[in-house]
Design an enzyme around this catalytic site. Structure first.
Site, PDB file in Angstrom:
ATOM      1  N   CYS A 109      -2.796  -6.685  -2.873  1.00 28.43           N
ATOM      2  CA  CYS A 109      -1.343  -6.484  -2.876  1.00 28.43           C
ATOM      3  C   CYS A 109      -0.947  -5.589  -1.701  1.00 28.43           C
ATOM      4  CB  CYS A 109      -0.902  -5.851  -4.193  1.00 28.43           C
ATOM      5  SG  CYS A 109       0.904  -5.651  -4.328  1.00 28.43           S
ATOM      6  N   ASP A 144       1.107  -3.276  -1.817  1.00 24.62           N
ATOM      7  CA  ASP A 144       1.443  -1.950  -2.342  1.00 24.62           C
ATOM      8  C   ASP A 144       0.720  -0.839  -1.548  1.00 24.62           C
ATOM      9  OD1 ASP A 144       1.404   0.449  -4.064  1.00 24.62           O
ATOM     10  OD2 ASP A 144       2.309  -0.879  -5.560  1.00 24.62           O
ATOM     11  N   CYS A 169       1.684  -3.457 -11.081  1.00 21.52           N
ATOM     12  CA  CYS A 169       2.148  -4.119  -9.850  1.00 21.52           C
ATOM     13  C   CYS A 169       3.639  -4.460  -9.957  1.00 21.52           C
ATOM     14  CB  CYS A 169       1.335  -5.390  -9.623  1.00 21.52           C
ATOM     15  SG  CYS A 169       1.808  -6.282  -8.126  1.00 21.52           S
TER      16      CYS A 169
HETATM   17 CO    CO Z   1       1.427  -4.862  -6.350  1.00 18.19          CO
END
Ligand code: CO
Length: 200
Positions: free
Chosen positions: A43, A45, A102
């Protein structure tokens, strides 16, 4: 802490000097060749920096990240990275690593938007619809999001396995392995979801 972009350039100089001091051959060696054993699909992130959380140096992992670590079968970006990793770099392991909490998965669970990112997340929304029962068993709130995070990793492992790139590699006898992992923001630990796919 409030930092400016020029602070980053200073930090970079400090980092490069430190690296060269402890290992004078580090940059010349990497400049000559990259030979990573691993590819990472994770991800975007900012709290899940691929190399850092597994303690790998530059040169050791080929990385692709996007919102909620989704594998779209028509994503030229991901497919190009995957093709290069498998055919050229001949990585031994491909890791799909999601993470609990997430934001992309949370958004897919809420299914409210019509922004570009909601198109991106469509496979996760479909997954949520298919997995109503298992998600219901997970309980409410964060537990439900986290369960969907896990199911999403398993789905994306299957989608990598189904690409012509992986099928061709396995047919040729390249024994690249696929793994599905999930990272915990709260403890910094990665769990193996035991959805690995080995060469056929
Ligand atoms: Co994420």
């Amino acid at each position: 802490m409030d930092r400016t972009a020029s602070d980053l350039l200073k930090l970079n100089r400090r980092w490069a000097q430190g690296r060269s001091r402890t290992d004078p051959d580090f940059f010349p060696r990497l400049a000559a060749q990259q030979a990573p054993q691993f590819m990472w699909i994770g991800c975007s992130d900012s709290r899940v920096p691929a190399n850092e959380i597994v303690g790998l140096d530059p040169g050791e992992m080929f990385v692709h990240r996007n919102v909620a670590n989704v594998v779209h079968s028509g994503d030229l970006n991901l497919l190009s990275v995957l093709e290069f990793a498998v055919h050229e770099l001949k990585v031994r392991d491909i890791i799909v690593c999601g993470h609990y909490g997430c934001g992309g998965v949370r958004r897919a669970l809420e299914d409210q938007g019509d922004a570009l990112v909601d198109h991106w997340l469509a496979p996760v929304v479909e997954l949520r619809r298919r997995e109503v029962k298992r998600l219901g068993e997970a309980g409410g709130g964060d537990a439900r999001i986290d369960r969907l995070c896990e199911l999403n990793v398993a789905l994306q492992v299957e989608r990598v396995a189904a690409t012509p790139i992986l099928r061709a590699a396995w047919d040729r006898g390249h024994k690249v392995r696929l793994h599905g992992w999930i990272y915990g923001l709260k403890d910094g630990l990665i769990r193996d979801l035991k959805v690995s796919r080995l060469a056929r």
